[in-house]
Scaffold this motif. Structure first.
Motif, mmCIF file in Angstrom:
data_model
loop_
_atom_site.group_PDB
_atom_site.id
_atom_site.type_symbol
_atom_site.label_atom_id
_atom_site.label_comp_id
_atom_site.label_asym_id
_atom_site.label_seq_id
_atom_site.Cartn_x
_atom_site.Cartn_y
_atom_site.Cartn_z
ATOM 1 N N ILE A 14 -76.841 74.972 28.019
ATOM 2 C CA ILE A 14 -75.750 75.414 27.172
ATOM 3 C C ILE A 14 -75.942 74.820 25.780
ATOM 4 O O ILE A 14 -75.984 73.603 25.612
ATOM 5 C CB ILE A 14 -74.391 74.979 27.742
ATOM 6 N N GLU A 15 -76.060 75.679 24.788
ATOM 7 C CA GLU A 15 -76.170 75.241 23.398
ATOM 8 C C GLU A 15 -75.347 76.170 22.520
ATOM 9 O O GLU A 15 -75.439 77.389 22.647
ATOM 10 C CB GLU A 15 -77.626 75.231 22.931
ATOM 11 N N ASP A 16 -74.524 75.560 21.663
ATOM 12 C CA ASP A 16 -73.656 76.324 20.755
ATOM 13 C C ASP A 16 -72.806 77.332 21.518
ATOM 14 O O ASP A 16 -72.565 78.451 21.055
ATOM 15 C CB ASP A 16 -74.487 77.044 19.692
ATOM 16 N N GLY A 17 -72.362 76.918 22.712
ATOM 17 C CA GLY A 17 -71.473 77.755 23.501
ATOM 18 C C GLY A 17 -72.143 78.881 24.260
ATOM 19 O O GLY A 17 -71.478 79.643 24.957
ATOM 20 N N LYS A 89 -75.895 69.676 27.354
ATOM 21 C CA LYS A 89 -76.687 70.893 27.541
ATOM 22 C C LYS A 89 -76.657 71.434 28.965
ATOM 23 O O LYS A 89 -76.788 72.646 29.174
ATOM 24 C CB LYS A 89 -78.131 70.638 27.119
ATOM 25 N N ILE A 90 -76.504 70.566 29.950
ATOM 26 C CA ILE A 90 -76.452 71.036 31.343
ATOM 27 C C ILE A 90 -75.012 71.239 31.801
ATOM 28 O O ILE A 90 -74.678 72.250 32.414
ATOM 29 C CB ILE A 90 -77.179 70.051 32.279
ATOM 30 N N LEU A 91 -74.139 70.296 31.475
ATOM 31 C CA LEU A 91 -72.759 70.381 31.935
ATOM 32 C C LEU A 91 -71.834 71.039 30.921
ATOM 33 O O LEU A 91 -70.714 71.423 31.259
ATOM 34 C CB LEU A 91 -72.234 68.986 32.285
#
Length: 211
Positions: A14-17, A89-91
């Motif tokens: 997960i990056e920038d939503g 990034k994972i959670l």
């Protein structure tokens, strides 16, 4: 090779939503095992997978598995970097930017390390008193990480801060819960120095179970 693993691993980042996926293929693992001259302890397919996972997530930025120094003890400021990458990034968790995380012993660290240390605190992972809510006064950035400390950090992430330590034993409740859930099985020596490869592997397994 007798270390070959035919299983393919898929993870979400997960990056920038936005959520994207990446895959660790058996061929990629086997290529590293077959083409690299190892100058240290034996590497397994699972350990190579843990390195590839860590590299993709940003837990390590080293270009080769040897440069990642997998068998070295982990120090607290580097664990802060590991945990920030995993948690965000994972959670997909976000730091509490209102939390005042000021440590008296980090001014000599690089601006990058200071940022990771601050974020680890604002995420409620590290640099906290046993209640898991109040920032401590010092971070001890260059101390080696014990299994008890790593278990406490992982527990705070996995259980969203619901497990609390006590003044008598900051880690006992965290390790007990992790063992109960089959996440960490070796908790009999909480003072043992944690190694970089073990932390990467635990994070990879946690990401895999999340999927």
């Amino acid at each position: 090779s007798d270390t070959q693993n035919d299983q393919e691993y898929e993870f979400s980042i997960i990056e920038d939503g936005e959520e994207t996926t990446f895959i660790i293929s058996p061929n990629e693992v086997e290529e590293i095992l077959d083409s690299t001259v190892w100058d240290g302890p034996g590497y397994t397919a699972e350990l190579v997978e843990a390195y590839l996972f860590a590299k993709q997530v940003g837990i390590t930025t080293q270009e080769t598995i040897q440069q990642a120094d997998m068998f070295a003890p982990l120090i607290r400021k580097h664990l802060a970097k590991f945990m920030v990458a995993f948690t965000t990034k994972i959670l997909g968790q976000k730091p509490d930017m209102t939390r005042d995380c000021t440590f008296a012993d980090v001014s000599d660290e690089s601006s990058e390390m200071q940022q990771y240390i601050t974020l680890a605190c604002k995420l409620g992972i590290m640099g906290m008193k046993p209640d898991g809510q109040t920032p401590d006064d010092v971070f001890n950035p260059n101390d080696t990480v014990t299994r008890a400390q790593f278990a406490t950090a992982m527990s705070r992430v996995i259980y969203d801060g619901l497990i609390k330590g006590t003044e008598e034993c900051f880690y006992c409740n965290h390790m007990t819960q992790l063992k109960k859930d089959g996440i960490m099985t070796k908790i009999d020596v909480p003072s043992i120095e944690e190694l970089r490869w073990y932390v990467m592997l635990m994070m990879m397994r946690a990401a895999q179970s999340k999927k």
